[in-house]
Motif scaffolding. Structure first.
Motif: not given
Length: 255
Positions: A121-131, A162-171
């Motif tokens: 239930g955690q939120k997607v981190p606003p700092d770009g860390s992996p979801a 790239l959005k999917q990669c950001d969510l998995i690996c982090g920006k």
């Protein structure tokens, strides 16, 4: 590097259904030639299309009852997962299909959900860390994407991937080398292709030395090889020939 020092491992996941005939793999192999030229790295390539991969059932057992482990057995996913975890560099090589990765690669990716931490239930981190966060974090592991497409505007057409990669690996958790007009350039050969392959070999050598690619190198690797006018002329001829072949095939088919 001393002869007794262990070599760093590169795992290449070739996501093209054309396997070793992939256009993207042509530039990926040039990169690997440069990367492995000093003996610091050794590379293994797996063609995803050649694997036995049972589709994910969405049961989420890997987040609960068998946390960290998929309940599906009898295919190649567990062995690939171990190779991913052991790699110093994970290199994903794939063509862009309909603004995403090819189906075979998506199929494998779905089955690797166990590598992500359980969603609570955690939120997607606003700092770009992996979801989710990595279940088996390896801070020293590098992830590199090399992908070819027909389009010119890579910034737009790769946004979903790239959005999917950001969510998995982090920006910032991976490096993307997105190559416009790639297959057309390779099909036409000549000095353009020779220059491109030389750039990828040099990029591999750079990565071996520094463990990264500079912005200038990425810009050189991802520059469109054709002007808009020339590219449109080439594509018009490509589709004219395709239509002719289709008409010939229809004319010789048996009812």
């Amino acid at each position: 590097m001393g002869t007794d020092a262990p070599k760093k491992k590169v795992l290449v996941l070739n996501g093209s259904p054309h396997k070793e005939k992939s256009s993207t793999m042509i530039v990926t192999r040039a990169f690997l030639d440069g990367l492995t030229s000093t003996g610091t790295y050794e590379a293994e390539t797996i063609s995803v299309a050649a694997l036995k991969v049972t589709p994910c059932m969405g049961c989420l057992s890997c987040w609960g009852r068998t946390e960290g482990e998929c309940v599906i057995r009898g295919d190649d996913v567990a062995a690939v997962k171990e190779k991913i975890l052991a790699a110093d560099l994970l290199l994903l090589s794939f063509p862009l299909y309909f603004f995403g990765v090819p189906g075979q690669m998506k199929l494998l990716g779905d089955r690797l959900l166990s590598m992500m931490k359980t969603y609570r239930g955690q939120k997607v981190p606003p700092d770009g860390s992996p979801a989710h966060g990595m279940r088996y974090p390896r801070p020293a592991q590098k992830i590199l994407l090399i992908s070819g497409c027909a389009y010119v505007e890579t910034g737009e057409v790769y946004q979903p991937t790239l959005k999917q990669c950001d969510l998995i690996c982090g920006k910032g958790g991976y490096t993307a080398v997105l190559c416009p007009q790639l297959k057309t350039m390779l099909d036409n050969g000549g000095t353009r292709m020779e220059r491109t392959l030389a750039r990828f070999r040099a990029a591999g050598e750079e990565f071996e030395r520094s463990g990264a690619l500079s912005d200038a190198t990425i810009a050189a690797l991802t520059r469109p090889p054709f002007s808009d006018t020339v590219y449109k002329t080439i594509l018009a001829e490509v589709w004219r020939k395709e239509r002719e072949e289709g008409e010939k095939a229809r004319g010789t088919s048996c009812d």
